[in-house]
Design an enzyme around this catalytic site. Structure first.
Site, PDB file in Angstrom:
ATOM      1  N   HIS A 282       1.430  15.968  -0.457  1.00  0.00           N
ATOM      2  CA  HIS A 282       1.962  17.059  -1.275  1.00  0.00           C
ATOM      3  C   HIS A 282       1.454  18.369  -0.682  1.00  0.00           C
ATOM      4  O   HIS A 282       0.295  18.451  -0.258  1.00  0.00           O
ATOM      5  CB  HIS A 282       1.508  16.949  -2.734  1.00  0.00           C
ATOM      6  CG  HIS A 282       1.857  15.644  -3.378  1.00  0.00           C
ATOM      7  ND1 HIS A 282       3.098  15.377  -3.903  1.00  0.00           N
ATOM      8  CD2 HIS A 282       1.134  14.522  -3.567  1.00  0.00           C
ATOM      9  CE1 HIS A 282       3.124  14.152  -4.396  1.00  0.00           C
ATOM     10  NE2 HIS A 282       1.935  13.609  -4.200  1.00  0.00           N
TER      11      HIS A 282
ATOM     12  N   SER B 238       0.853  -1.174   0.000  1.00  0.00           N
ATOM     13  CA  SER B 238       0.000   0.000   0.000  1.00  0.00           C
ATOM     14  C   SER B 238       0.892   1.227   0.000  1.00  0.00           C
ATOM     15  O   SER B 238       2.115   1.117   0.029  1.00  0.00           O
ATOM     16  CB  SER B 238      -0.915  -0.017   1.231  1.00  0.00           C
ATOM     17  OG  SER B 238      -1.615  -1.253   1.324  1.00  0.00           O
TER      18      SER B 238
ATOM     19  N   CYS C 149      -4.386  -2.075   1.219  1.00  0.00           N
ATOM     20  CA  CYS C 149      -4.984  -3.337   0.792  1.00  0.00           C
ATOM     21  C   CYS C 149      -4.935  -4.310   1.964  1.00  0.00           C
ATOM     22  O   CYS C 149      -4.104  -4.172   2.858  1.00  0.00           O
ATOM     23  CB  CYS C 149      -4.232  -3.931  -0.394  1.00  0.00           C
ATOM     24  SG  CYS C 149      -4.221  -2.900  -1.865  1.00  0.00           S
TER      25      CYS C 149
END
Length: 263
Positions: free
Chosen positions: A118, A113, A141
């Site tokens: 950002h 995963s 996941c």
């Protein structure tokens, strides 16, 4: 007590949590605007963001496989972590609809995963309003759930306005071969927030239950001008000027919250 789903093989569901966190500020002069952006750049540089994401990985019970991070010129930073699920006990594999921990309490396939962040500092050249946006994505996941990081991330940033999206994609099979498109109960992202966070924010839900898609908008209720002016004290401002600044800041917050311009 939530019934444990007996699966055939690996849990192939992908659970993705996306944040857009906004910090809003008033910086009157060009020098103050530059100082604010420099302050934000230093406060949320790649090193600090790496620490925040490392804590996120710990909260969801995963292991860091790889880290890529970068500070940008003139402004902004980004960090991406590739993570993997470790062996979870029944008590750790918890998708119960309840809040996760606060800060002081604590891009791959199959079991891999990722978490990314950002940052985007910006300012208006004329009206003095500056904003800082952090975009954070947590995609997992298997058994681990990204919902437990909600409280930590909201409290890790100066969050005036927050938009949160949670979606579950793919399917997994139980031992009888029946497909399951979600493996836990959820009716609102708000149920994963602590009571103090719920009380602090005005919130709106837009959920599409049949598509396993959940969306929550949040805007801070309390407004103290001293928390929004940079480089000056609100008490030193002329009352008319202070009111004008407050009006501009509130309008900025409303426009971001509703994703439309206010005429």
């Amino acid at each position: 007590m939530e019934t444990k789903l007996q699966l055939h093989g690996f849990n192939n569901l992908t659970k993705s949590l996306s944040f857009n966190i906004y910090d809003i500020c008033y910086a009157q002069t060009e020098e103050q605007r530059e100082a604010y952006i420099d302050y934000i750049d230093e406060m949320y540089n790649a090193e600090r963001l790496t620490q925040i994401l490392t804590d996120v990985v710990k909260i969801i019970g995963a292991n860091v496989l790889n880290i890529a991070r970068q500070d940008y010129e003139p402004h902004g930073a980004s960090v991406t972590m590739l993570i993997a699920e470790h062996e979870l006990s029944d008590s750790e594999a918890n998708n119960e609809e309840s809040p996760g921990p606060l800060p002081d309490t604590i891009v791959a396939h199959l079991d891999k995963s990722h978490v990314t962040v950002h940052t985007y500092p910006e300012s208006h050249p004329h009206d003095g309003v500056s904003t800082f946006r952090a975009d954070i994505d947590v995609s997992t996941c298997g058994l681990i759930s990204p919902l437990k990081v909600l409280n930590y991330l909201i409290h890790s940033f100066d969050s005036d306005v927050v938009t949160v999206d949670y979606r579950v994609r793919g399917f997994t099979r139980d031992v009888d071969g029946t497909k399951h498109y979600i493996d836990h109960d959820i009716n609102s992202i708000q149920n994963y927030l602590t009571e103090d966070t719920q009380n602090a924010y005005q919130m709106i839900d837009v959920n599409v239950y049949q598509e396993n898609l959940f969306h929550t908008k949040m805007m801070l209720k309390e407004f103290n001008l001293d928390n929004y002016v940079f480089g000056v004290n609100a008490g030193d401002l002329d009352p008319a000027e202070a009111q004008s600044i407050e009006d501009r800041l509130r309008r900025e917050m409303l426009e971001i919250f509703y994703s439309r311009n206010v005429e």
